[in-house]
Design an enzyme around this catalytic site. Structure first.
Site, short mmCIF file in Angstrom:
data_model
loop_
_atom_site.label_atom_id
_atom_site.label_comp_id
_atom_site.label_asym_id
_atom_site.label_seq_id
_atom_site.Cartn_x
_atom_site.Cartn_y
_atom_site.Cartn_z
N ASP A 124 26.50 71.87 -26.17
CA ASP A 124 26.34 70.45 -25.87
C ASP A 124 27.49 69.78 -26.32
O ASP A 124 27.35 68.81 -27.21
CB ASP A 124 25.12 69.90 -26.87
CG ASP A 124 24.28 68.72 -26.41
OD1 ASP A 124 24.55 68.30 -25.27
OD2 ASP A 124 23.65 68.14 -27.05
N ASP A 427 35.11 44.45 -1.43
CA ASP A 427 34.36 43.54 -1.34
C ASP A 427 35.28 42.17 -0.87
O ASP A 427 35.15 41.04 -1.40
CB ASP A 427 33.72 43.20 -2.57
CG ASP A 427 32.74 42.13 -2.53
OD1 ASP A 427 32.15 42.06 -1.39
OD2 ASP A 427 32.39 41.30 -3.61
#
EC number: 2.7.12.1
Length: 635
Positions: A124, A427
């Protein structure tokens, strides 16, 4: 090992919860010090017995390493297990030097190598399981998912104990763990790669072909280290021991750790990230452009240059210079997505320098919990955005048609520079082009109408702005985002995109310069997306019939459905615009040959809306696709 009873301790404060199954407290021993340890304060991890795995205490009791919190003892009652460990007074800092980053990576790799030598898999590894003590020493924590590999092999054989359970955090989990539910030492190597990627400003969640995307700003030597970790086939993935010999960290491990590192890889930027928990948020040397919020002064009349859902642009002063200040609204100041996009834009525009890109000046990155003042400071553009100019100053374009070429050339030059820096805008709209111009009346001696205003090309300059949705070319392969009405078919369909998608948007800007309309006044975003992306409909707005032929050719080539049929790059567009300029506007006296009201839109259904007095306007909220963050880019 001494055992301890919970009655011997008093709670000082809560450190946090590891997950829903456990929590950690800071506690003090009521009567004296812990025997042989000379400390009276510990961290106590309290775990529900239903979820407790004996591996955690077995492993902690077995290992002794400077980079792992010291285990003292554990106790239990009917419902809980209490693990007593070294309390780490963590170092809260948000910016690191390059050498500190490399040292952290070296410490983490060396720690994991030590564990693997003792047949321990952590399973982990992620930034939230790494803390720094008050002296800046890295500590690897949370062994709740760890196991001891009893096979004593070379690390490639699968650990029997983990064969039938997914353990760890999905974002950092190796492909074989997700697919087979099984872990190996090589699985830890993958998680290490994801963790290092995030430390240097990447996002492990952004994946292409199964592998997290490495940002362009990461140095070559760091890229090589990460790539050795992020190999899908575990058999080809490096061992921890091999990574210790990598040139990035080899001179910093073991006896050489305190010596000057002969290899000093230069990061191209300061890396910013808000993804880490507060106890381990990456911090780097303060860049020259970072300023304090109190260094800014706002206009007395609180002039607003643009107001959007997430941010507002105001006119202000920095060092007695007129500037535009784009502020994240306080209601969204702690929103992770909003802040990530803000940092992303700062990272990009702080490295762009071009006359046709709005000049970035400074940024304020405020982490104070009491007040959030994230803002970007840039040059003030007095002429507003191109959408407003087209709508409000239509007559100027009709009388001075050569200005169309000047504005389009400026945009193309800015975009060419951006692409050559590896940045795709994603954009490019009329809202994201700002203008500076002076309404200096130059009376035409041949004109009987003194109200007509004539401009030289030098009287106006256009600059591209708002790089919040931008990405480097390696990241853009399958990312969607931008204003739907300007979005290329391949972007709408989720196909790989590149700089040709910006060229498509540029074609719509050229169309807009002649139609005097915005694409979003014709159809709704949903309708436009459906019609443009559909191969049979292949919709494009109607080109006014009297647009000069060369402009028509440029428009149709730019917005061609097939990216391969579009201009190869903006340098080709610049050449075409220069040719157009020579053909139609050889001198000012010829400017009137295609001027006046002859150039108007033939689409009678289009309504031109006045954008108001704001210098930096925003488009409709619903026309923005992807992150949902921008109306016109960041605003």
């Amino acid at each position: 090992m001494n055992s301890h009873k919970k009655e011997e301790w008093e709670e000082i404060s809560s450190i946090g919860s590891c997950n829903s199954k456990s929590r950690v407290l800071k506690c003090r021993k009521k009567n004296g010090l812990i025997e042989n340890e000379k400390v009276d304060i510990v961290a106590v991890k309290i775990i529900n017995k239903k979820f407790f795995k004996r591996n955690e205490t077995d492993i902690l009791e077995k290992i002794r390493l400077f980079n792992i919190p010291r285990y003292y003892s554990h106790a239990e009652d009917d419902n809980y297990i209490y693990i007593y460990m070294e309390y780490i007074e963590d170092k809260k800092q948000l910016r690191f030097k390059e050498s500190e980053i490399i040292s952290m990576i070296a410490d983490l790799t060396e720690t994991l190598s030590f564990l693997h030598k003792h047949q321990i898999l952590h399973r982990d590894i992620k930034p939230s399981n790494i803390i720094l003590d008050k002296n800046g020493v890295l500590k690897l924590i949370d062994f709740g998912s760890s196991i001891i590999d009893q096979q004593q092999d070379d690390g490639d054989n699968i650990c029997k104990e983990s064969s039938f359970a997914i353990t760890g955090t999905h974002t950092y989990m190796a492909p074989e763990v997700k697919k087979l539910h099984r872990s190996t030492k090589k699985s830890d190597v993958w998680s290490l790669g994801c963790t290092v990627l995030e430390i240097v400003g990447g996002n492990p969640k952004k994946i292409f072909d199964g592998i997290p995307i490495i940002p362009n700003h990461v140095s070559e030597i760091m890229v090589d280290f990460i790539k050795r970790c992020l190999i899908i086939d575990p058999n080809k993935r490096s061992h921890m021991e091999e990574l210790l010999t990598h040139r990035l960290i080899s001179s910093m491990v073991g006896q050489n750790k305190n010596r000057e590192n002969n290899i000093e890889p230069k990061f191209n930027n300061d890396y910013l990230s808000s993804k880490f928990p507060e106890r381990f948020a990456p911090r780097f040397e303060k860049p020259k452009w970072e300023i304090e919020f109190n260094e800014l002064k706002f206009n007395k009349d609180d002039t607003v240059g643009g107001d959007g859902f997430f941010s507002v642009v105001k006119k202000g002063y920095y060092n007695e210079t007129e500037v535009a200040i784009k502020l994240i609204k306080k209601a969204h100041g702690e929103n992770v997505t909003v802040c990530d996009t803000f940092y992303h834009e700062v990272l990009i525009i702080s490295n762009l320098r071009h006359p046709n890109i709005v000049q970035f000046i400074a940024a304020c990155i405020k982490f104070d919990n009491k007040e959030v003042n994230h803002c970007i400071v840039s040059e003030w553009m007095s002429g507003g955005n191109l959408s407003q100019f087209i709508s409000n100053e239509r007559k100027i374009l009709e009388i001075n048609p050569h200005l169309r070429v000047k504005i389009l050339l400026d945009i193309a030059k800015g975009m060419l520079y951006s692409h050559r820096q590896g940045i795709i805008h994603r954009d490019l709209t009329s809202n994201n082009v700002l203008l500076n111009f002076r309404k200096k009346k130059l009376l035409n001696n041949n004109s009987s109408n003194n109200d007509e205003q004539f401009y030289d090309s030098d009287e106006i300059i256009a600059k591209v702005c708002d790089f919040g949705l931008s990405s480097n070319q390696s990241e853009s392969k399958k990312l969607r985002g931008g204003s739907i009405h300007y979005m290329a078919p391949e972007n709408l369909n989720g196909s790989p995109i590149n700089e040709k998608s910006d060229i498509y948007s540029f074609g719509l800007l050229v169309w807009q310069m002649f139609s005097y309309a915005s694409p979003n006044t014709i159809y709704s975003p949903k309708e436009m997306a459906s019609m443009v992306s559909d191969e049979k409909l292949n919709y494009r707005p109607q080109i006014p019939f009297n647009v000069p032929l060369k402009f028509k050719e440029l428009i149709t080539q730019c917005w061609d459905r097939n990216p391969l049929n579009r201009p190869k790059d903006f340098s080709e567009i610049i050449d075409k615009l220069k040719d157009i300029n020579q053909i139609y506007f050889q001198d000012n006296s010829n400017a009137s040959t295609i001027s006046s009201t002859a150039i108007t839109t033939t689409i009678s259904t289009i309504s031109i809306s006045n954008s108001g007095n704001s210098s930096y306007s925003t488009s409709d909220d619903s026309s923005t696709y992807g992150s949902g963050f921008y109306n016109s880019g960041f605003l």
